[in-house]
Design a protein around this motif. Sequence first.
Motif, PDB file in Angstrom:
ATOM      1  N   PHE A 121     112.215  28.187  57.326  1.00  0.00           N
ATOM      2  CA  PHE A 121     112.827  28.059  58.649  1.00  0.00           C
ATOM      3  C   PHE A 121     113.681  26.798  58.721  1.00  0.00           C
ATOM      4  CE2 PHE A 121     108.975  30.520  60.346  1.00  0.00           C
ATOM      5  CZ  PHE A 121     109.623  31.724  60.173  1.00  0.00           C
ATOM      6  N   GLN A 122     113.153  25.691  58.196  1.00  0.00           N
ATOM      7  CA  GLN A 122     113.908  24.440  58.235  1.00  0.00           C
ATOM      8  C   GLN A 122     115.212  24.566  57.448  1.00  0.00           C
ATOM      9  OE1 GLN A 122     110.807  21.902  56.699  1.00  0.00           O
ATOM     10  NE2 GLN A 122     110.257  21.151  58.727  1.00  0.00           N
ATOM     11  N   ALA A 123     115.152  25.182  56.266  1.00  0.00           N
ATOM     12  CA  ALA A 123     116.355  25.356  55.450  1.00  0.00           C
ATOM     13  C   ALA A 123     117.374  26.250  56.152  1.00  0.00           C
ATOM     14  CB  ALA A 123     115.981  25.950  54.094  1.00  0.00           C
ATOM     15  N   GLU A 124     116.883  27.185  56.972  1.00  0.00           N
ATOM     16  CA  GLU A 124     117.762  28.111  57.680  1.00  0.00           C
ATOM     17  C   GLU A 124     118.207  27.559  59.042  1.00  0.00           C
ATOM     18  OE1 GLU A 124     118.943  31.524  57.050  1.00  0.00           O
ATOM     19  OE2 GLU A 124     118.715  30.656  55.062  1.00  0.00           O
ATOM     20  N   GLY A 125     117.823  26.343  59.358  1.00  0.00           N
ATOM     21  CA  GLY A 125     118.199  25.753  60.641  1.00  0.00           C
ATOM     22  C   GLY A 125     117.485  26.365  61.822  1.00  0.00           C
ATOM     23  N   ILE A 126     116.286  26.888  61.590  1.00  0.00           N
ATOM     24  CA  ILE A 126     115.505  27.554  62.637  1.00  0.00           C
ATOM     25  C   ILE A 126     114.347  26.649  63.050  1.00  0.00           C
ATOM     26  CG2 ILE A 126     113.999  29.523  63.151  1.00  0.00           C
ATOM     27  CD1 ILE A 126     115.647  31.136  61.112  1.00  0.00           C
ATOM     28  N   ASP A 127     114.175  26.444  64.336  1.00  0.00           N
ATOM     29  CA  ASP A 127     113.013  25.717  64.836  1.00  0.00           C
ATOM     30  C   ASP A 127     111.791  26.599  64.646  1.00  0.00           C
ATOM     31  OD1 ASP A 127     111.058  24.375  66.202  1.00  0.00           O
ATOM     32  OD2 ASP A 127     112.029  24.468  68.163  1.00  0.00           O
ATOM     33  N   PRO A 128     110.798  26.190  63.828  1.00  0.00           N
ATOM     34  CA  PRO A 128     109.619  27.037  63.622  1.00  0.00           C
ATOM     35  C   PRO A 128     108.910  27.417  64.917  1.00  0.00           C
ATOM     36  CG  PRO A 128     109.661  25.260  62.014  1.00  0.00           C
ATOM     37  CD  PRO A 128     110.748  24.967  63.011  1.00  0.00           C
ATOM     38  N   ASP A 129     108.964  26.525  65.903  1.00  0.00           N
ATOM     39  CA  ASP A 129     108.307  26.828  67.173  1.00  0.00           C
ATOM     40  C   ASP A 129     108.986  27.978  67.905  1.00  0.00           C
ATOM     41  OD1 ASP A 129     106.521  24.889  66.660  1.00  0.00           O
ATOM     42  OD2 ASP A 129     107.162  23.509  68.233  1.00  0.00           O
ATOM     43  N   ALA A 130     110.255  28.232  67.590  1.00  0.00           N
ATOM     44  CA  ALA A 130     110.945  29.359  68.215  1.00  0.00           C
ATOM     45  C   ALA A 130     110.400  30.680  67.696  1.00  0.00           C
ATOM     46  CB  ALA A 130     112.449  29.278  67.945  1.00  0.00           C
ATOM     47  N   ILE A 131     109.882  30.680  66.486  1.00  0.00           N
ATOM     48  CA  ILE A 131     109.263  31.872  65.920  1.00  0.00           C
ATOM     49  C   ILE A 131     107.820  31.981  66.380  1.00  0.00           C
ATOM     50  CG2 ILE A 131     108.439  32.890  63.753  1.00  0.00           C
ATOM     51  CD1 ILE A 131     111.320  33.400  64.096  1.00  0.00           C
ATOM     52  N   ASN A 132     107.065  30.915  66.202  1.00  0.00           N
ATOM     53  CA  ASN A 132     105.650  30.911  66.552  1.00  0.00           C
ATOM     54  C   ASN A 132     105.188  29.472  66.656  1.00  0.00           C
ATOM     55  OD1 ASN A 132     102.867  30.915  66.600  1.00  0.00           O
ATOM     56  ND2 ASN A 132     102.610  32.379  64.954  1.00  0.00           N
ATOM     57  N   PRO A 133     104.886  28.979  67.848  1.00  0.00           N
ATOM     58  CA  PRO A 133     104.492  27.582  67.995  1.00  0.00           C
ATOM     59  C   PRO A 133     103.189  27.229  67.308  1.00  0.00           C
ATOM     60  CG  PRO A 133     104.569  28.698  70.139  1.00  0.00           C
ATOM     61  CD  PRO A 133     105.000  29.693  69.120  1.00  0.00           C
ATOM     62  N   GLU A 134     102.443  28.224  66.817  1.00  0.00           N
ATOM     63  CA  GLU A 134     101.179  27.948  66.157  1.00  0.00           C
ATOM     64  C   GLU A 134     101.288  27.882  64.634  1.00  0.00           C
ATOM     65  OE1 GLU A 134      98.319  27.259  67.728  1.00  0.00           O
ATOM     66  OE2 GLU A 134      99.405  27.378  69.619  1.00  0.00           O
ATOM     67  N   LEU A 135     102.451  28.165  64.065  1.00  0.00           N
ATOM     68  CA  LEU A 135     102.559  28.193  62.608  1.00  0.00           C
ATOM     69  C   LEU A 135     102.261  26.829  61.990  1.00  0.00           C
ATOM     70  CD1 LEU A 135     105.653  30.489  61.947  1.00  0.00           C
ATOM     71  CD2 LEU A 135     103.349  30.823  61.035  1.00  0.00           C
TER      72      LEU A 135
END
Length: 336
Positions: A121-135
């Motif tokens: 997610f970080q490499a793709e510029g995606i906030d992990p919390d936007a996918i799942n705040p518990e990951l």
Amino acid sequence: MTLPRIPFLFMLVAVLGLTPAAAQQVRTPPPGTSERTQILDALRPSPGSKIRFIVHQLKVIKGKTATYAYVVIEPSKQEYDGGEYLLKQDGGWRVIWSVTGGGTDDCRTAASYYQSALRLFQAEGIDPDAINPELHEEYLRLATFAAEDPDCAALGDLGPDLPVSDEKTDDRDGLQPANGARSRIAPHPRFRSPVTQADLDGDGKPDAISVVHILPASAGRELAPDIIVANPWDSDAAAQGLTDDNQTMALVVENSRTGTRHLLHSPYVEISARVGAGHPVAVERANTKLAREFRKDCPDLRHDFLRMATEAGIDIALFWNAGANSYDVCWPNEIP
């Protein structure tokens, strides 16, 4: 031997809580749409399978190089264990990462598996919390179990392996104890290291600031002896040293002038991240109006500093106090 369960079903409710900012980045294809059907078809055990799914979460988000979907499902008649899946749109949808019920893996492997998704997610510029705040919380939980018990095993089947990052997944370079022991300091999965830079010590060169996770003092984990540990948010001498417990978020600052590394720990780091929309610190320059306002109450604040949020609604400043040769916190004299 510790035997935690990888809690994909535990997260079915928790994952639904997205922040407003994160919610703008993701979308959920409505039932009956072609996109939703294609994603769910990619999760079926065989082509043409008529199994119906209970969909607890389905989120689609576009990254720098591809579009991804995160899905939490279970078969409606419990034909097999459900789970959480990460899919990539690559000509069609395919599963690239998953955690389902069933077997076991050691906690360290399970923690690294969750971290691989966070790194993607970080490499793709995606906030992990936007996918799942518990990951990232699940990564920290499993990493803590692994530190406390080297024989820890986690219940759950891990799916395909994501490409291995060039970054270390456990101990950050330079923070490893010289005696070969594993460090208590691990990179925080939500942030790359360093997370930002600022000239805190006033030598004209940027100092590196990293967000880290402090693991429990067990299973042979130690701190490198040259790391200076401090809690500048609390003047009590008893609060300066680390406890033996897990701390999910702290700061490491490497001063460019001396190369000295400071591990700065306090609940305020995590509080600031929660109150400040996910990031614990913001760099502020020495020549700004805000800096001049802080200097009215804290004249020792002379260089760039790190602004932090508090639950009281008052920003505070973490800065290098050259006179004291240590980091200090400025608490403004104001009423929220």
